[in-house]
Design an enzyme around this catalytic site. Sequence first.
Site, PDB file in Angstrom:
ATOM      1  N   GLU A   1      -0.077  -0.337  -3.024  1.00 44.70           N
ATOM      2  CA  GLU A   1       1.322   0.077  -3.157  1.00 44.70           C
ATOM      3  C   GLU A   1       1.685   1.107  -2.092  1.00 44.70           C
ATOM      4  OE1 GLU A   1       0.951   0.738  -7.768  1.00 44.70           O
ATOM      5  OE2 GLU A   1       2.857   1.526  -7.033  1.00 44.70           O
TER       6      GLU A   1
ATOM      7  N   GLU B   1       5.468  -3.961  -3.686  1.00 44.21           N
ATOM      8  CA  GLU B   1       4.881  -3.083  -2.665  1.00 44.21           C
ATOM      9  C   GLU B   1       3.420  -3.456  -2.398  1.00 44.21           C
ATOM     10  OE1 GLU B   1       7.199   1.190  -3.151  1.00 44.21           O
ATOM     11  OE2 GLU B   1       5.452   0.805  -4.409  1.00 44.21           O
TER      12      GLU B   1
ATOM     13  N   ASP C   1       4.504   0.331   0.660  1.00 44.63           N
ATOM     14  CA  ASP C   1       5.673   1.211   0.719  1.00 44.63           C
ATOM     15  C   ASP C   1       5.910   1.687   2.154  1.00 44.63           C
ATOM     16  OD1 ASP C   1       7.565   3.362  -0.517  1.00 44.63           O
ATOM     17  OD2 ASP C   1       6.110   4.535   0.600  1.00 44.63           O
TER      18      ASP C   1
ATOM     19  N   ASN D   1       6.307  -2.195  -8.087  1.00 40.64           N
ATOM     20  CA  ASN D   1       4.943  -1.827  -7.689  1.00 40.64           C
ATOM     21  C   ASN D   1       4.186  -3.046  -7.163  1.00 40.64           C
ATOM     22  OD1 ASN D   1       5.562   0.718  -8.558  1.00 40.64           O
ATOM     23  ND2 ASN D   1       4.399   0.600 -10.473  1.00 40.64           N
TER      24      ASN D   1
END
EC number: 3.1.26.3
Lengths: 245, 245
Positions: free
Chosen positions: A61, A133, A65, A130
Amino acid sequence: MSTFKKIFNSRAEKDGSFFMRMQSIIGFKPKNIAIYEKAFTHRSLGLKKEDGNPLNYERLEFLGDAMLGSVIAAHLFNEVQGGNEGYLTKMRSKVVSRKHLNELGRDLNLVRYVKASIPIDNFGANIHGNLFEALVGAIYLDRGYRYCEKFIAKRVIEPYVDIEKLEGRIISYKSVLIEWCQKEKHIFKFETFEDTGQDAVKHFGVRLHIDGKIIAKARATSKKKAEEIASKRAFYAYQREIESQ
Amino acid sequence: MSTFKKIFNSRAEKDGSFFMRMQSIIGFKPKNIAIYEKAFTHRSLGLKKEDGNPLNYERLEFLGDAMLGSVIAAHLFNEVQGGNEGYLTKMRSKVVSRKHLNELGRDLNLVRYVKASIPIDNFGANIHGNLFEALVGAIYLDRGYRYCEKFIAKRVIEPYVDIEKLEGRIISYKSVLIEWCQKEKHIFKFETFEDTGQDAVKHFGVRLHIDGKIIAKARATSKKKAEEIASKRAFYAYQREIESQ
């Protein structure tokens, strides 16, 4: 056979081929499928890597991101020539907002691939974002930055990053389109129907007819969203006529 | 000739070749030098592009910030296998902190290339970090993501991103080294001298002698910093002996 392999083998049997499903979501062949398996491994399973560190998608994640942040930044930098630093930052934060990432993950129905020891219903709303990502992070690890860009272009930028909307120049494509049809005496009809197909989450299909011809189709997790996507597609098909009014 | 060209031509005359200086800072040949010129154009000049939008480095800062974020994220992801998402996020924010970016820009003395209509002394402390970000943005635009990675590896990660320090396992290499020398009866000496060379900002050189031999050299904008860098280099030279104590 490790626990990790056993879990994923049992999933592969149940869902058909995990590899094929990933390929269809990301738009190219995974090289190392184990990375994608990790991207759907919830920490509730308590799995560990050989070095003793936890094996789940949380670190991916973080990576995803960061990749989303830079790919979206480069896109906005190129597309919004008139925006200064603060304006670009504000636009980017809308695109990568928690709410938007959750929508992206939900629309791809990523949650169906999760392996966890708790029921899906017990996850909070953020599981969708989540997983999205983590998937981006997995693509970066597996295929590098350029494939990350490709995926984000296909799954984020093309369908959802709309400079006109982000800049607040257009709030709703549906209303722009309806207004144009009424003014120019075009007959329009939104035909909506349930089209859940293989998905666990309910989906809706829309066909947008203008003057008796199907001009655009769309599919999404709500009628409203599907109508808006179809309207946007029609807007770009008729853009010259609409803007020359 | 446009105002922009005139300004940069006059600078090139004064400073020797701007192209050569950029090449030496970034470590490879610029393709489109105009992008780097923009990276040093302050908005106080009030320059405009042909489309009427402002021509200065502020938008490049946005781009560079994003590229720094993702390159550092990928590095930490690979190097800190035991860190979870929150831990990696915290480490990244230390590396790309305003304070650290200002140091990076100051150490490269980027401010000497700025074109502005106000005196350098009137800029705030953040000018250094802003220019550093803008330079990273320029590299991305000119040569793409991989060259951005190269530059960040050379100018940020290799000299400054120290997992041991970020994780708080080592606060100061100088003190680790001195302790080891004292315990193992090695004779050490830090020889520091002013070494400003061609730079506008004062620089210091350090030679670290151990048992009469020069083990490491370093150069930085303060004595303390130069000693720490030299100690770090010596630490890695003697790492096996130090850690087997």
